[in-house]
Design a protein around this motif. Structure first.
Motif, PDB file in Angstrom:
ATOM      1  N   PHE A  31       0.842  -1.190   0.000  1.00  0.00           N
ATOM      2  CA  PHE A  31       0.000   0.000   0.000  1.00  0.00           C
ATOM      3  C   PHE A  31       0.880   1.244   0.000  1.00  0.00           C
ATOM      4  N   THR A  32       0.513   2.211  -0.814  1.00  0.00           N
ATOM      5  CA  THR A  32       1.168   3.514  -0.806  1.00  0.00           C
ATOM      6  C   THR A  32       0.123   4.553  -1.207  1.00  0.00           C
ATOM      7  N   SER A  33       0.512   5.808  -1.245  1.00  0.00           N
ATOM      8  CA  SER A  33      -0.458   6.843  -1.597  1.00  0.00           C
ATOM      9  C   SER A  33       0.203   7.936  -2.416  1.00  0.00           C
ATOM     10  N   LEU A  34      -0.629   8.624  -3.188  1.00  0.00           N
ATOM     11  CA  LEU A  34      -0.218   9.793  -3.948  1.00  0.00           C
ATOM     12  C   LEU A  34      -1.199  10.919  -3.639  1.00  0.00           C
ATOM     13  N   ASP A  35      -0.689  12.033  -3.166  1.00  0.00           N
ATOM     14  CA  ASP A  35      -1.501  13.224  -2.945  1.00  0.00           C
ATOM     15  C   ASP A  35      -1.277  14.150  -4.133  1.00  0.00           C
ATOM     16  N   ILE A  36      -2.326  14.383  -4.905  1.00  0.00           N
ATOM     17  CA  ILE A  36      -2.237  15.191  -6.117  1.00  0.00           C
ATOM     18  C   ILE A  36      -2.626  16.630  -5.777  1.00  0.00           C
ATOM     19  N   LYS A  37      -1.721  17.562  -6.093  1.00  0.00           N
ATOM     20  CA  LYS A  37      -1.948  18.975  -5.777  1.00  0.00           C
ATOM     21  C   LYS A  37      -1.492  19.856  -6.932  1.00  0.00           C
ATOM     22  N   SER A  38      -2.005  21.063  -6.953  1.00  0.00           N
ATOM     23  CA  SER A  38      -1.526  22.081  -7.879  1.00  0.00           C
ATOM     24  C   SER A  38      -0.300  22.751  -7.273  1.00  0.00           C
ATOM     25  N   ALA A  39       0.607  23.175  -8.135  1.00  0.00           N
ATOM     26  CA  ALA A  39       1.797  23.895  -7.682  1.00  0.00           C
ATOM     27  C   ALA A  39       2.268  24.788  -8.823  1.00  0.00           C
ATOM     28  N   PHE A  40       3.333  25.516  -8.566  1.00  0.00           N
ATOM     29  CA  PHE A  40       3.932  26.362  -9.588  1.00  0.00           C
ATOM     30  C   PHE A  40       5.426  26.096  -9.657  1.00  0.00           C
ATOM     31  N   THR A  41       5.958  26.164 -10.859  1.00  0.00           N
ATOM     32  CA  THR A  41       7.401  26.067 -11.004  1.00  0.00           C
ATOM     33  C   THR A  41       8.029  27.382 -10.584  1.00  0.00           C
ATOM     34  N   MET A  42       9.283  27.316 -10.200  1.00  0.00           N
ATOM     35  CA  MET A  42      10.111  28.490  -9.895  1.00  0.00           C
ATOM     36  C   MET A  42       9.533  29.362  -8.777  1.00  0.00           C
ATOM     37  N   ILE A  43       8.871  28.735  -7.806  1.00  0.00           N
ATOM     38  CA  ILE A  43       8.355  29.429  -6.626  1.00  0.00           C
ATOM     39  C   ILE A  43       8.928  28.730  -5.397  1.00  0.00           C
ATOM     40  N   GLY A  44       9.533  29.489  -4.499  1.00  0.00           N
ATOM     41  CA  GLY A  44      10.089  28.928  -3.278  1.00  0.00           C
ATOM     42  C   GLY A  44       9.084  28.948  -2.143  1.00  0.00           C
ATOM     43  N   LYS A  45       9.410  28.246  -1.093  1.00  0.00           N
ATOM     44  CA  LYS A  45       8.534  28.192   0.078  1.00  0.00           C
ATOM     45  C   LYS A  45       8.795  29.378   0.996  1.00  0.00           C
ATOM     46  N   GLY A  46       7.768  29.736   1.749  1.00  0.00           N
ATOM     47  CA  GLY A  46       7.907  30.811   2.726  1.00  0.00           C
ATOM     48  C   GLY A  46       8.193  32.151   2.074  1.00  0.00           C
ATOM     49  N   ASN A  47       9.173  32.872   2.619  1.00  0.00           N
ATOM     50  CA  ASN A  47       9.470  34.209   2.100  1.00  0.00           C
ATOM     51  C   ASN A  47      10.401  34.192   0.882  1.00  0.00           C
ATOM     52  N   ILE A  48      10.766  33.003   0.396  1.00  0.00           N
ATOM     53  CA  ILE A  48      11.616  32.918  -0.799  1.00  0.00           C
ATOM     54  C   ILE A  48      10.875  33.475  -2.006  1.00  0.00           C
ATOM     55  N   SER A  49       9.596  33.154  -2.144  1.00  0.00           N
ATOM     56  CA  SER A  49       8.763  33.662  -3.228  1.00  0.00           C
ATOM     57  C   SER A  49       9.274  33.189  -4.586  1.00  0.00           C
ATOM     58  N   GLN A  50       9.043  33.981  -5.609  1.00  0.00           N
ATOM     59  CA  GLN A  50       9.459  33.622  -6.954  1.00  0.00           C
ATOM     60  C   GLN A  50      10.980  33.685  -7.042  1.00  0.00           C
ATOM     61  N   VAL A  51      11.535  32.800  -7.871  1.00  0.00           N
ATOM     62  CA  VAL A  51      12.990  32.750  -8.031  1.00  0.00           C
ATOM     63  C   VAL A  51      13.380  32.933  -9.487  1.00  0.00           C
ATOM     64  N   TYR A  52      14.640  33.227  -9.692  1.00  0.00           N
ATOM     65  CA  TYR A  52      15.188  33.356 -11.041  1.00  0.00           C
ATOM     66  C   TYR A  52      16.594  32.754 -11.048  1.00  0.00           C
ATOM     67  N   VAL A  53      17.108  32.510 -12.240  1.00  0.00           N
ATOM     68  CA  VAL A  53      18.427  31.903 -12.389  1.00  0.00           C
ATOM     69  C   VAL A  53      19.386  32.938 -12.960  1.00  0.00           C
ATOM     70  N   LYS A  54      20.565  33.004 -12.337  1.00  0.00           N
ATOM     71  CA  LYS A  54      21.617  33.894 -12.817  1.00  0.00           C
ATOM     72  C   LYS A  54      22.961  33.221 -12.540  1.00  0.00           C
ATOM     73  N   ASP A  55      23.785  33.122 -13.552  1.00  0.00           N
ATOM     74  CA  ASP A  55      25.116  32.522 -13.424  1.00  0.00           C
ATOM     75  C   ASP A  55      25.063  31.141 -12.783  1.00  0.00           C
ATOM     76  N   ARG A  56      24.133  30.311 -13.265  1.00  0.00           N
ATOM     77  CA  ARG A  56      23.981  28.924 -12.821  1.00  0.00           C
ATOM     78  C   ARG A  56      23.601  28.781 -11.348  1.00  0.00           C
ATOM     79  N   ALA A  57      23.013  29.795 -10.772  1.00  0.00           N
ATOM     80  CA  ALA A  57      22.554  29.745  -9.387  1.00  0.00           C
ATOM     81  C   ALA A  57      21.128  30.281  -9.328  1.00  0.00           C
ATOM     82  N   ILE A  58      20.400  29.898  -8.286  1.00  0.00           N
ATOM     83  CA  ILE A  58      19.014  30.314  -8.110  1.00  0.00           C
ATOM     84  C   ILE A  58      18.959  31.381  -7.019  1.00  0.00           C
ATOM     85  N   TYR A  59      18.211  32.467  -7.305  1.00  0.00           N
ATOM     86  CA  TYR A  59      18.062  33.574  -6.364  1.00  0.00           C
ATOM     87  C   TYR A  59      16.584  33.937  -6.230  1.00  0.00           C
TER      88      TYR A  59
END
Length: 185
Positions: A31-59
């Motif tokens: 037995f196992t389970s899958l919880d299906i939810k909506s989400a967004f790409t490139m969004i961090g948790k908490g106060n991180i908010s939306q992110v972007y990539v610069k010089d191979r790093a995420i900010y």
């Protein structure tokens, strides 16, 4: 073989922050389970908010956060520097790998936590002999799982191999979720 499977689960988890379900080799029914939810790409948790990539790093776009953001907390599924709506299983994209053994029966409890969309899970390559309502094609082999509902997929694969599963969502504008389904000999 067990060591290879553990390495696969850990490696796959490192790549996509996916937790793997591995059925005990001696179990007749897992037995196992899958919880299906909506989400967004490139969004961090908490106060991180939306992110972007610069010089191979995420900010973060939040000016109060000046350090790099860990990729472990970001779903990057469809490219960089764009935010897109997607479907997740257990909070990840791709969904968790599910590993069982030939002739083991498995029940996967799928709960739809999305607000407006119905969903099913389609199990590619898994023969549904004796289990036709478990195929996961909405309005063909089963009714879709409505928001807030749970459906128990129960089947027993007869052949070993590497397969995959993916969501069928009522709103096709969203990026569907997918994951690996492995049946060991």
């Amino acid at each position: 073989m067990k060591v290879l499977n553990v390495v696969f689960c850990v490696l796959y988890g490192l790549i996509g922050k996916v937790v793997c379900f591995h059925c005990d080799e001696n179990a007749a029914h897992c037995f196992t389970s899958l919880d299906i939810k909506s989400a967004f790409t490139m969004i961090g948790k908490g106060n991180i908010s939306q992110v972007y990539v610069k010089d191979r790093a995420i900010y973060s776009i939040n000016p109060a956060i000046t350090d790099q953001v860990s990729i472990d907390d970001i779903i990057t599924a469809d490219g960089w520097n764009q935010t897109r709506h997607l479907i997740t299983a257990n909070g990840s994209m791709p969904g968790p790998s599910i590993i069982i053994y030939e002739k083991q029966k498995i029940t996967i409890l799928v709960t739809n936590h999305m607000i407006n969309e119905a969903v099913t899970i389609h199990w590619h390559g898994i023969d549904q002999l004796g289990w036709p309502a478990m195929d996961g094609v909405a309005f063909v082999s089963q009714c879709p799982i409505l928001s807030g509902q749970t459906f128990n997929y129960t089947f027993q694969p007869t052949f070993g191999g590497s397969y995959w599963y993916h969501s069928h969502v009522s709103n096709q504008r969203d990026m569907g979720m997918y994951g690996a389904f492995i049946v060991l000999r």
